[in-house]
Scaffold this active site. Sequence first.
Site, mmCIF file in Angstrom:
data_model
loop_
_atom_site.group_PDB
_atom_site.id
_atom_site.type_symbol
_atom_site.label_atom_id
_atom_site.label_comp_id
_atom_site.label_asym_id
_atom_site.label_seq_id
_atom_site.Cartn_x
_atom_site.Cartn_y
_atom_site.Cartn_z
ATOM 1 N N HIS A 187 15.192 1.706 12.795
ATOM 2 C CA HIS A 187 14.446 0.512 11.531
ATOM 3 C C HIS A 187 14.600 -0.928 12.231
ATOM 4 O O HIS A 187 13.951 -0.909 11.028
ATOM 5 C CB HIS A 187 15.420 1.035 10.293
ATOM 6 C CG HIS A 187 15.227 1.935 9.287
ATOM 7 N ND1 HIS A 187 15.859 2.186 8.494
ATOM 8 C CD2 HIS A 187 14.084 3.131 9.869
ATOM 9 C CE1 HIS A 187 15.956 3.903 7.746
ATOM 10 N NE2 HIS A 187 14.498 4.296 8.986
ATOM 11 N N CYS B 8 -0.301 -9.566 14.079
ATOM 12 C CA CYS B 8 -0.360 -8.841 15.849
ATOM 13 C C CYS B 8 0.455 -8.575 16.601
ATOM 14 O O CYS B 8 0.368 -7.867 17.584
ATOM 15 C CB CYS B 8 -1.177 -10.217 16.229
ATOM 16 S SG CYS B 8 0.298 -11.352 16.963
ATOM 17 N N GLU C 171 31.664 10.762 1.152
ATOM 18 C CA GLU C 171 31.321 11.850 -0.034
ATOM 19 C C GLU C 171 29.733 12.455 0.386
ATOM 20 O O GLU C 171 29.691 12.085 1.695
ATOM 21 C CB GLU C 171 30.313 10.999 -1.727
ATOM 22 C CG GLU C 171 28.991 10.453 -1.502
ATOM 23 C CD GLU C 171 28.794 9.032 -2.150
ATOM 24 O OE1 GLU C 171 30.105 9.318 -2.811
ATOM 25 O OE2 GLU C 171 27.826 8.647 -2.137
ATOM 26 N N ARG D 106 21.297 -11.842 5.109
ATOM 27 C CA ARG D 106 22.146 -11.191 4.984
ATOM 28 C C ARG D 106 22.106 -11.547 6.891
ATOM 29 O O ARG D 106 23.211 -11.572 7.251
ATOM 30 C CB ARG D 106 20.839 -9.998 4.780
ATOM 31 C CG ARG D 106 20.988 -9.567 4.081
ATOM 32 C CD ARG D 106 20.105 -8.200 3.754
ATOM 33 N NE ARG D 106 20.752 -7.357 4.715
ATOM 34 C CZ ARG D 106 19.131 -6.262 4.391
ATOM 35 N NH1 ARG D 106 18.081 -6.157 4.730
ATOM 36 N NH2 ARG D 106 19.572 -5.102 5.239
ATOM 37 N N ASN E 136 20.718 1.646 11.292
ATOM 38 C CA ASN E 136 21.436 -0.216 11.195
ATOM 39 C C ASN E 136 20.279 -0.671 11.441
ATOM 40 O O ASN E 136 19.491 -0.516 12.609
ATOM 41 C CB ASN E 136 22.760 -0.185 11.478
ATOM 42 C CG ASN E 136 23.403 1.331 10.111
ATOM 43 O OD1 ASN E 136 22.495 1.502 9.358
ATOM 44 N ND2 ASN E 136 24.538 1.529 10.804
HETATM 45 C C1 BJW Z 1 30.552 5.483 4.261
HETATM 46 C C2 BJW Z 1 31.155 4.263 4.086
HETATM 47 C C3 BJW Z 1 32.972 4.472 5.166
HETATM 48 C C4 BJW Z 1 30.077 4.366 2.858
HETATM 49 N N1 BJW Z 1 32.228 5.639 5.704
HETATM 50 N N2 BJW Z 1 30.524 6.797 4.981
HETATM 51 C C5 BJW Z 1 7.230 7.960 -1.300
HETATM 52 C C6 BJW Z 1 6.407 7.206 -1.994
HETATM 53 C C7 BJW Z 1 6.663 6.295 -0.206
HETATM 54 C C8 BJW Z 1 7.488 6.332 0.369
HETATM 55 C C9 BJW Z 1 7.692 7.449 1.040
HETATM 56 C C10 BJW Z 1 7.672 8.553 -0.194
HETATM 57 N N3 BJW Z 1 8.983 9.654 -0.460
HETATM 58 C C11 BJW Z 1 9.038 9.310 0.987
HETATM 59 C C12 BJW Z 1 8.820 8.196 1.133
HETATM 60 C C13 BJW Z 1 8.599 7.670 2.888
HETATM 61 C C14 BJW Z 1 10.339 6.470 2.992
HETATM 62 C C15 BJW Z 1 11.446 7.524 2.311
HETATM 63 O O1 BJW Z 1 12.103 8.327 2.953
HETATM 64 N N4 BJW Z 1 11.190 7.347 1.048
HETATM 65 C C16 BJW Z 1 12.912 7.876 0.382
HETATM 66 C C17 BJW Z 1 13.458 6.965 -0.311
HETATM 67 C C18 BJW Z 1 12.242 9.100 -0.786
HETATM 68 N N5 BJW Z 1 10.324 6.539 3.683
HETATM 69 C C19 BJW Z 1 9.442 5.172 4.356
HETATM 70 O O2 BJW Z 1 8.696 4.890 3.875
HETATM 71 C C20 BJW Z 1 9.978 5.637 5.873
HETATM 72 N N6 BJW Z 1 8.434 4.997 6.937
HETATM 73 C C21 BJW Z 1 7.699 5.920 6.898
HETATM 74 O O3 BJW Z 1 8.314 6.961 6.115
HETATM 75 O O4 BJW Z 1 6.265 6.091 7.411
HETATM 76 C C22 BJW Z 1 5.314 7.672 6.974
HETATM 77 C C23 BJW Z 1 5.177 7.124 5.620
HETATM 78 C C24 BJW Z 1 4.057 6.073 5.003
HETATM 79 C C25 BJW Z 1 4.069 6.157 3.657
HETATM 80 C C26 BJW Z 1 4.358 7.020 2.625
HETATM 81 C C27 BJW Z 1 4.828 8.488 2.831
HETATM 82 C C28 BJW Z 1 5.598 8.403 4.657
HETATM 83 C C29 BJW Z 1 10.364 4.230 6.273
HETATM 84 C C30 BJW Z 1 11.639 3.437 5.752
HETATM 85 C C31 BJW Z 1 12.164 2.563 5.690
HETATM 86 C C32 BJW Z 1 13.584 2.638 5.433
HETATM 87 N N7 BJW Z 1 14.252 0.611 5.363
HETATM 88 C C33 BJW Z 1 15.702 0.550 4.588
HETATM 89 C C34 BJW Z 1 14.878 -1.342 4.645
HETATM 90 C C35 BJW Z 1 15.548 -1.469 6.538
HETATM 91 C C36 BJW Z 1 14.776 -3.295 6.804
HETATM 92 C C37 BJW Z 1 16.212 -3.149 6.037
HETATM 93 O O5 BJW Z 1 17.990 -3.393 6.250
HETATM 94 O O6 BJW Z 1 16.809 -4.287 5.793
HETATM 95 O O7 BJW Z 1 16.322 0.884 5.739
HETATM 96 S S1 BJW Z 1 15.970 1.289 2.994
HETATM 97 C C38 BJW Z 1 17.507 0.928 3.582
HETATM 98 O O8 BJW Z 1 17.071 2.306 3.746
HETATM 99 C C39 BJW Z 1 18.042 0.581 5.023
HETATM 100 C C40 BJW Z 1 18.505 1.908 5.876
HETATM 101 O O9 BJW Z 1 18.252 2.010 7.470
HETATM 102 C C41 BJW Z 1 17.927 3.376 4.568
HETATM 103 C C42 BJW Z 1 19.008 4.455 5.130
HETATM 104 O O10 BJW Z 1 20.136 4.043 4.515
HETATM 105 P P1 BJW Z 1 21.343 4.675 4.435
HETATM 106 O O11 BJW Z 1 22.147 4.590 6.097
HETATM 107 O O12 BJW Z 1 21.585 5.951 4.374
HETATM 108 O O13 BJW Z 1 22.398 3.979 3.874
HETATM 109 P P2 BJW Z 1 22.720 4.344 1.858
HETATM 110 O O14 BJW Z 1 23.332 2.856 1.118
HETATM 111 O O15 BJW Z 1 22.177 5.266 1.410
HETATM 112 O O16 BJW Z 1 24.045 5.551 2.521
HETATM 113 C C43 BJW Z 1 25.641 5.038 3.044
HETATM 114 C C44 BJW Z 1 26.253 6.071 3.130
HETATM 115 O O17 BJW Z 1 27.033 5.779 3.910
HETATM 116 C C45 BJW Z 1 26.615 6.993 1.646
HETATM 117 O O18 BJW Z 1 26.256 8.257 1.845
HETATM 118 C C46 BJW Z 1 27.839 6.527 2.251
HETATM 119 O O19 BJW Z 1 28.892 7.697 0.716
HETATM 120 C C47 BJW Z 1 28.303 6.505 2.737
HETATM 121 N N8 BJW Z 1 29.415 5.286 3.291
HETATM 122 N N9 BJW Z 1 30.970 3.974 2.886
HETATM 123 C C48 BJW Z 1 31.545 7.453 5.845
HETATM 124 N N10 BJW Z 1 33.159 3.636 5.274
HETATM 125 ZN ZN ZN Z 2 -0.116 -12.805 15.507
#
Ligand code: BJW
Ligand code: ZN
Length: 242
Positions: A119, A130, A214, A70, A102
């Site tokens: 993120h 550490c 969407e 990536r 992002n």
């Molecule tokens: C367009 C377009 C165009 C297309 N114009 N629009 C149950 C168990 C365990 C954890 C959880 C749980 N329930 C909830 C949680 C918490 C979890 C969570 O939210 N999970 C859900 C999925 C259910 N969150 C976490 O774990 C976070 N930490 C946390 O909450 O800590 C406290 C905690 C800990 C433990 C348990 C509970 C709480 C951390 C979240 C980290 C997310 N990491 C990632 C990877 C980052 C690194 C990497 O990139 O490699 O982050 S995952 C991925 O999703 C990435 C993104 O930043 C993130 C969001 O995605 P995003 O940006 O919304 O993208 P898409 O693809 O989903 O959507 C794209 C959109 O664009 C779409 O709507 C399209 O329509 C649109 N689009 N083209 C305009 N041209």
């Molecule tokens: Zn270290």
Amino acid sequence: MCEISKELIERLSKATKVVVSTGAGISAESGVPTFRGEDGIWKKMRPEELATVDGFMSNPTLVWEWYQYRRDLMNKVEPNPGHYAIAEFEKIFPEFTLITQNIDGLHARAGSQRILELHGNILKNKCHECGQPFDDKINLDGGLPHCGCGGMIRPDVVWFGEMLPQDTMGEAFQSAEDSQVFFSVGTSSLVQPAATLPYMASRAGAYVIEVNIEQTPLTPISNVFLEGKSGEVLPRIVEALK
Ligand code: BJW
Ligand code: ZN
């Protein structure tokens, strides 16, 4: 093409405190794949294997190879008109905050100055044990990189189950609560805690504008849904504000 109403532009003309929160969709037109949806990364790869601490501990080589792939991709792509329009917003609105989920660094490359990266950033690395930043170039041919403390070096991004950087998150929540207008751009509004920000802004009285190709779970509470590509919709708003 969605209508950008006179009323919307009048509201924006009067606004001083504006927040834009972006997700993967803003970078889609640059050629960076999104996570969810038909062509999303999670259709082909398992998030448990690639974006969790357990996944990294079980197979660090696989996770590193994915991030290096990536990184190469992100070095080849360019910001698009959506990123540039947001950089213009920073000059237009007196108190402007950009929040992004992002990790691709494209907002900075488009000229945005102050960016709250929730993120992390794919260009940075740190020690998993550490937390020490690790600035050396990663070359997997020499084996997996380690810190002086013995811990494994990893990309400085936030995986599922991990806490977000607390100071950055605090600033993001504060700016959402203080905002008069809150834009949610190109995010599926599914991942917490980022997904809470527009709800918080709305409850505190902000006018919520969603830009997406969407509808999402946020759409019903948004004041305006601008359906379309962010690289097309946002430059039209900048143009109308000039
Ligand atoms: C367009 C377009 C165009 C297309 N114009 N629009 C149950 C168990 C365990 C954890 C959880 C749980 N329930 C909830 C949680 C918490 C979890 C969570 O939210 N999970 C859900 C999925 C259910 N969150 C976490 O774990 C976070 N930490 C946390 O909450 O800590 C406290 C905690 C800990 C433990 C348990 C509970 C709480 C951390 C979240 C980290 C997310 N990491 C990632 C990877 C980052 C690194 C990497 O990139 O490699 O982050 S995952 C991925 O999703 C990435 C993104 O930043 C993130 C969001 O995605 P995003 O940006 O919304 O993208 P898409 O693809 O989903 O959507 C794209 C959109 O664009 C779409 O709507 C399209 O329509 C649109 N689009 N083209 C305009 N041209
Ligand atoms: Zn270290």
